[in-house]
Scaffold this motif. Structure first.
Motif, mmCIF file in Angstrom:
data_model
loop_
_atom_site.group_PDB
_atom_site.id
_atom_site.type_symbol
_atom_site.label_atom_id
_atom_site.label_comp_id
_atom_site.label_asym_id
_atom_site.label_seq_id
_atom_site.Cartn_x
_atom_site.Cartn_y
_atom_site.Cartn_z
ATOM 1 N N SER A 75 69.560 34.059 46.455
ATOM 2 C CA SER A 75 69.748 32.994 47.438
ATOM 3 C C SER A 75 69.676 33.606 48.834
ATOM 4 O O SER A 75 70.209 34.698 49.067
ATOM 5 C CB SER A 75 71.078 32.274 47.218
ATOM 6 O OG SER A 75 72.029 32.689 48.158
ATOM 7 N N GLU A 78 73.001 34.470 50.489
ATOM 8 C CA GLU A 78 73.653 35.664 49.956
ATOM 9 C C GLU A 78 72.955 36.916 50.455
ATOM 10 O O GLU A 78 73.590 37.928 50.734
ATOM 11 C CB GLU A 78 73.637 35.624 48.425
ATOM 12 C CG GLU A 78 74.556 34.554 47.889
ATOM 13 C CD GLU A 78 74.468 34.416 46.388
ATOM 14 O OE1 GLU A 78 73.560 35.018 45.788
ATOM 15 O OE2 GLU A 78 75.295 33.688 45.834
ATOM 16 N N LEU A 149 78.608 43.699 44.783
ATOM 17 C CA LEU A 149 77.573 42.686 44.579
ATOM 18 C C LEU A 149 76.510 42.754 45.673
ATOM 19 O O LEU A 149 75.326 42.532 45.406
ATOM 20 C CB LEU A 149 78.205 41.290 44.537
ATOM 21 C CG LEU A 149 79.166 41.066 43.366
ATOM 22 C CD1 LEU A 149 79.876 39.737 43.501
ATOM 23 C CD2 LEU A 149 78.433 41.131 42.034
ATOM 24 N N SER A 150 76.938 43.095 46.900
ATOM 25 C CA SER A 150 75.967 43.199 47.992
ATOM 26 C C SER A 150 74.973 44.321 47.728
ATOM 27 O O SER A 150 73.776 44.168 47.964
ATOM 28 C CB SER A 150 76.681 43.452 49.320
ATOM 29 O OG SER A 150 77.433 42.321 49.677
ATOM 30 N N VAL A 153 72.453 43.037 45.295
ATOM 31 C CA VAL A 153 71.500 42.088 45.893
ATOM 32 C C VAL A 153 70.437 42.834 46.685
ATOM 33 O O VAL A 153 69.244 42.531 46.591
ATOM 34 C CB VAL A 153 72.245 41.089 46.808
ATOM 35 C CG1 VAL A 153 71.270 40.323 47.672
ATOM 36 C CG2 VAL A 153 73.066 40.128 45.981
#
Lengths: 386, 159
Positions: A75, A78, A149-150, A153
């Motif tokens: 996304s 995000e 999580l970053s 991504v």
């Protein structure tokens, strides 16, 4: 025909049983599927006959579905948040982890193209294994989790640049051709993101439907057409699949994720199996020391990456160790990258990557599980120091 | 109260806040519609204990339970924040001269400056009623305006 059905059926039952065992142990099924592939096939316990061709074809579909789902998960919001807060973490991740594979490749005497592929293998953490681990350990609310999580991504989007570069390099392209490929890939990704923002609703209307069957067939069909076209222009089919996933707007993407999830699980399992099948246990043995050494060094560099990212978010010692160990697992994308190299004739990467992912696919979740115990001496020292 | 919103890429959003009793609490809204309620630990403030996990339906129900009295509270907050602003519920008695007449006929805003923001009729609430809305005896008007305006409205509908 009956031999084919029987063999495939037994294989699926075996994979199901393995996934079940892995789940009970709190581990990912990926290393177990790879091990099954290594033990079966040529030179293994049992040589597969009738189903080999099907498993290979299914494996190719599995790669496309893995990357399509990666794109569907993406996304823009995000991504921009991750960029804003964790761009330096993404750089540290690349600078610490990719050279491990590259240097190992040089030490093993490989050509630079193979070294580049090995750099990708050690660089990319397994989003699938890490996300699952955080959810299993109920760590979604922990303060280091956004940092973890970053990093994932940022790795995922950088894959869209790295894969075309690798494909050109593996095809024997020059440095200029590789640079052009990267530029083109970046341009296409930006174009797709922009197009998805402004024209996404048209695509959504085209692909969306109340009927699951329609969503399934349309998205799958589009993915295959685009993958075929990108393959025809000497880019990686996997990148085409990823771009399709990126372009689909979020509402439709959510439906598509639900509908395609089970399909991805099936075909990805067959992909890991077929990757293992290509290597016989006898071939694996000489590469085990290298795979082991690579795993140990890149475990340390990944822990350092996670700790750095968590520190940027102001997380304490225990949380930094948790973030570092959570990222250690390598899985699906390491195998995808090694698969490209093997396909281009750098066959040594098959056994190395298999051994590497089996080790870190199992070690990663275990380290993550015992992170707090591992962190205790550091946390105690930090407490004394302050 | 300050609520920190943290994006969890690929997972959802975490809302975090401090309670008056000193606990740090988080609500993780996941993409799949589930909610985790967590409490951050004292020993390791980065770690959190999951207190409970709710499905989408359960979370909706909880929100309804917690949200109902909050609406009244917010209404009171609004009038407290803006000096001179008053809000009241005024009944339309049976036999009022506007019983059975459209709301517009009462010319309440023109005459008093107060606004009718809702008409409560038994179980139903008609929010932002149009001037054509026909009033009935027993309706309750939710009025916002000045204190003197309230009295004027009461005089009109009771007359």
């Amino acid at each position: 025909m009956d031999a084919f059905l029987l063999e495939l059926g037994i294989i699926l039952l075996l994979l199901g049983a393995l996934a079940n065992v892995a789940g009970r142990l709190g581990l990912s099924a990926i290393p177990f599927f790879l091990l099954a592939g290594l033990l079966l096939g040529e030179g293994g316990l049992h040589d597969l006959g009738a189903s080999t061709e099907f498993i290979e074809a299914a494996g190719e579909l599995g790669v496309l579905l893995l990357l399509l789902m990666l794109g569907l998960e993406f996304s823009a919001a995000e991504f921009t948040t991750s960029m804003r807060r964790h761009a330096p973490s993404g750089v540290v991740d690349l600078v610490l982890n990719a050279p491990v594979g590259f240097v190992a490749g040089l030490l093993l005497g490989y050509e630079w193209q193979a070294c580049l592929a090995l750099a990708g293998v050690t660089w990319i953490s397994s989003s699938g294994i890490v996300a699952r681990l955080l959810s299993d350990l109920r760590r979604t609310g922990f303060r280091e989790t956004p940092a973890v999580l970053s990093v994932l991504v940022l790795e995922d989007i950088l894959m869209a640049v790295f894969l075309p570069l690798l494909v050109v390099a593996l095809a024997g392209g020059t440095a200029t051709a590789a640079a052009v490929a990267v530029g083109a890939a970046l341009g296409v990704v930006l174009l797709v993101l922009l197009a998805s923002r402004h024209l996404g609703h048209h695509l959504g209307r085209l692909l969306g439907h109340d009927d699951d069957e329609q969503v399934l067939l349309r998205v799958l069909g589009l993915m295959l057409v685009v993958a075929g076209l990108t393959f025809a222009v000497d880019a990686s089919a996997a990148v085409g699949a990823f771009l399709v996933g990126l372009a689909i707007p979020s509402g439709t993407a959510e439906r598509a994720r639900d509908v395609l999830g089970p399909l991805r699980d099936l075909f990805a399992a067959l992909f890991f199996l077929s990757f293992g099948l290509a290597t016989s246990p006898a071939d694996l043995a000489p590469f085990l020391p290298a795979a082991f050494a690579l795993a140990m060094v890149s475990t340390l560099t990944k822990v350092a990456t996670g700790a750095y990212a968590a520190r940027r978010d102001g997380v304490g010692t225990r949380g930094r160790v948790r973030a570092g160990t959570a990222l250690v697992a390598r899985g699906e994308f390491s195998i995808v990258i090694a698969g490209l190299a093997v396909g281009a004739g750098y066959t040594d990467l098959g056994p190395i990557a298999s051994g590497y992912v089996v080790i870190l696919g199992i070690l990663g979740p275990l380290l993550g599980r015992f992170a707090d115990a591992l962190a205790e001496p550091f946390a105690a020292r930090a407490a004394r120091g302050s | 109260m300050e609520i920190t919103e943290i994006l969890l890429p690929g997972v959802g959003v975490c809302y975090e806040f401090q309670t008056a009793s000193g606990s740090r609490v988080g609500v993780v809204a996941k993409r799949d519609g589930q909610f985790d309620f967590v409490r951050y630990e004292k020993r390791d403030p980065d770690a959190a204990e999951t207190l409970l996990t709710l499905t989408r339906d359960e979370a909706d129900m909880l929100a309804e339970i917690l949200g109902a009295p909050r609406i009244v509270e917010r209404f009171a907050d609004l009038t407290r924040e803006i000096p001179g602003l008053a809000s009241e519920t005024i009944d339309v008695p049976a036999g009022s001269r506007f019983d059975g007449k459209p709301l517009g006929d009462a010319r309440i805003r023109t005459l008093t400056g107060a606004s009718i923001v809702a008409v409560v009729r038994g179980e139903d609430v008609i929010t932002s009623p149009p001037p054509s809305e026909v009033l009935r005896g027993g309706d309750a008007l939710v009025v916002i305006g000045t204190t003197s305006g309230m009295d004027a409205v009461r005089r009109i509908v009771r007359g």
